[in-house]
Design a protein around this motif. Structure first.
Motif, mmCIF file in Angstrom:
data_model
loop_
_atom_site.group_PDB
_atom_site.id
_atom_site.type_symbol
_atom_site.label_atom_id
_atom_site.label_comp_id
_atom_site.label_asym_id
_atom_site.label_seq_id
_atom_site.Cartn_x
_atom_site.Cartn_y
_atom_site.Cartn_z
ATOM 1 N N ARG A 114 1.116 -12.034 1.615
ATOM 2 C CA ARG A 114 1.381 -12.817 0.407
ATOM 3 C C ARG A 114 1.594 -11.859 -0.756
ATOM 4 N NH1 ARG A 114 -4.194 -16.015 -0.750
ATOM 5 N NH2 ARG A 114 -3.969 -16.485 1.476
ATOM 6 N N PRO A 115 2.265 -12.315 -1.805
ATOM 7 C CA PRO A 115 2.504 -11.423 -2.957
ATOM 8 C C PRO A 115 1.207 -11.023 -3.633
ATOM 9 C CG PRO A 115 3.947 -13.355 -3.018
ATOM 10 C CD PRO A 115 2.909 -13.626 -1.971
ATOM 11 N N ALA A 129 -4.492 -10.620 0.413
ATOM 12 C CA ALA A 129 -3.036 -10.433 0.468
ATOM 13 C C ALA A 129 -2.565 -9.711 1.725
ATOM 14 C CB ALA A 129 -2.568 -9.669 -0.761
ATOM 15 N N VAL A 130 -3.473 -9.000 2.401
ATOM 16 C CA VAL A 130 -3.081 -8.182 3.554
ATOM 17 C C VAL A 130 -2.996 -9.044 4.810
ATOM 18 C CG1 VAL A 130 -3.736 -6.265 5.051
ATOM 19 C CG2 VAL A 130 -4.073 -6.085 2.574
ATOM 20 N N LEU A 218 4.456 -3.423 -15.304
ATOM 21 C CA LEU A 218 5.847 -2.966 -15.291
ATOM 22 C C LEU A 218 6.795 -4.050 -14.787
ATOM 23 C CD1 LEU A 218 5.282 0.609 -13.790
ATOM 24 C CD2 LEU A 218 5.469 -0.037 -16.200
ATOM 25 N N GLY A 219 6.233 -5.231 -14.460
ATOM 26 C CA GLY A 219 7.052 -6.334 -13.986
ATOM 27 C C GLY A 219 7.359 -6.274 -12.503
ATOM 28 N N VAL A 220 6.586 -5.480 -11.749
ATOM 29 C CA VAL A 220 6.835 -5.314 -10.317
ATOM 30 C C VAL A 220 5.726 -5.997 -9.518
ATOM 31 C CG1 VAL A 220 7.127 -3.677 -8.419
ATOM 32 C CG2 VAL A 220 8.015 -3.127 -10.694
ATOM 33 N N THR A 221 6.125 -6.842 -8.559
ATOM 34 C CA THR A 221 5.198 -7.512 -7.659
ATOM 35 C C THR A 221 5.268 -6.869 -6.288
ATOM 36 O OG1 THR A 221 5.333 -9.646 -8.802
ATOM 37 C CG2 THR A 221 4.700 -9.699 -6.482
ATOM 38 N N HIS A 226 6.116 -6.695 2.534
ATOM 39 C CA HIS A 226 6.289 -5.300 2.153
ATOM 40 C C HIS A 226 5.171 -4.428 2.723
ATOM 41 C CE1 HIS A 226 9.296 -5.450 -1.443
ATOM 42 N NE2 HIS A 226 9.780 -5.966 -0.335
ATOM 43 N N VAL A 227 5.502 -3.158 2.881
ATOM 44 C CA VAL A 227 4.569 -2.158 3.367
ATOM 45 C C VAL A 227 4.033 -1.376 2.177
ATOM 46 C CG1 VAL A 227 4.345 -0.030 4.726
ATOM 47 C CG2 VAL A 227 5.720 -1.945 5.599
ATOM 48 N N VAL A 228 2.737 -1.145 2.172
ATOM 49 C CA VAL A 228 2.117 -0.298 1.148
ATOM 50 C C VAL A 228 1.388 0.840 1.837
ATOM 51 C CG1 VAL A 228 0.409 -0.135 -0.692
ATOM 52 C CG2 VAL A 228 1.861 -2.163 -0.526
#
Length: 266
Positions: A114-115, A129-130, A218-221, A226-228
């Motif tokens: 999830r975001p 979220a993971v 910074l406006g980034v979700t 996505h991979v972190v």
């Protein structure tokens, strides 16, 4: 305003990607540059890649462990963007032309279900979220000649990102203890380092939380799917053509990266 020409420096780094020739350190040329300048330069490159068809697939936290900070002579984490071209299949030889002066780092990879958007993200939010975690090897690289980098150089150079190899056996968070999880790193069959998840800001989950809270303003979700990469559990080690690298993480399994040899070499 510091007067740093963001687009001009971004073009210089983009040229290094194309030519595969390192450039001189940026810091001496821009002694008054700030961390904000460095991220603006990084973002200009990402925008250029996306305009050329790249797809953002995640983000990385760099300089998260004390071992890496000491190795690089810096004292704070940073972040970079991961695009689809940076991901390489496990066991498939990575073209030598894809990297300039690579080093390898063993990491846990978070895959989000999830975001996740900051500010205000807690570790509990990060856990929710993971979706799953994977063992990973990050190939860090530098467009700065001979790795002569400071914090401004590495941030501007997309946090010295190069490539990513993900393992193929996912685990849920409740199946592993990320903080106490041990890691063995092998290059060419030789054990070169050991580490643990606690080396990454106390726990890789702390790095995920830090990233969400840093990117949010910074406006980034951090998007679902996505991979972190939260940071390395050991210091980085140089690798070259023909090297085989294996990271084994207790309770999580192994991941293998293989660097191709130039054509004509056996």
């Amino acid at each position: 305003m510091t007067g740093v020409p963001h687009d001009e420096v971004a073009d210089l780094l983009l040229g290094a990607y194309r030519s595969r020739e390192g450039i001189d350190p940026l810091t001496p040329r821009h002694p008054g540059a700030t961390i904000e300048d460095a991220y603006r330069i990084q973002q200009a490159q990402v925008a250029a890649w996306v305009a050329d068809g790249a797809v953002v697939k995640g983000h990385k936290v760099g300089l998260a462990s004390l071992a890496i900070q000491r190795q690089m002579g810096v004292h704070q984490p940073d972040f970079g963007t991961l695009t689809h071209q940076m991901f390489h299949p496990e066991h498939t030889p990575i073209p030598v032309g894809a990297l300039m002066q690579p080093r390898v780092e063993p990491e846990v990879a978070f895959v989000l279900g999830r975001p996740l958007t900051g500010p205000g993200v807690t570790v509990a939010d990060a856990v929710r979220a993971v979706d799953h975690v994977l063992p990973a090897l990050e190939l860090v690289d530098s467009r700065i000649r001979d790795w002569q980098i400071g914090i401004f150089d590495t941030i501007a150079d997309n946090a010295s990102s190069g490539g990513v190899v993900l393992g193929s056996r996912p685990r849920r968070l409740d199946e592993v203890d990320l903080r106490l999880m041990g890691c063995n790193l092998y290059i060419g069959g030789d054990l070169v380092a050991t580490g643990a998840g606690a080396a990454v800001l106390g726990s890789p989950l702390n790095a995920l939380m830090w990233l969400a809270n840093t990117l949010g303003p910074l406006g980034v979700t951090l998007d679902a799917g996505h991979v972190v990469l939260p940071g390395s559990m050991t210091r980085a080690f140089p690798v070259g053509p023909g090297d085989s690298v294996v990271a084994h993480m207790a309770g999580l399994g192994s991941v293998t990266a293989v660097l191709d040899r130039p054509k004509g070499e056996s």
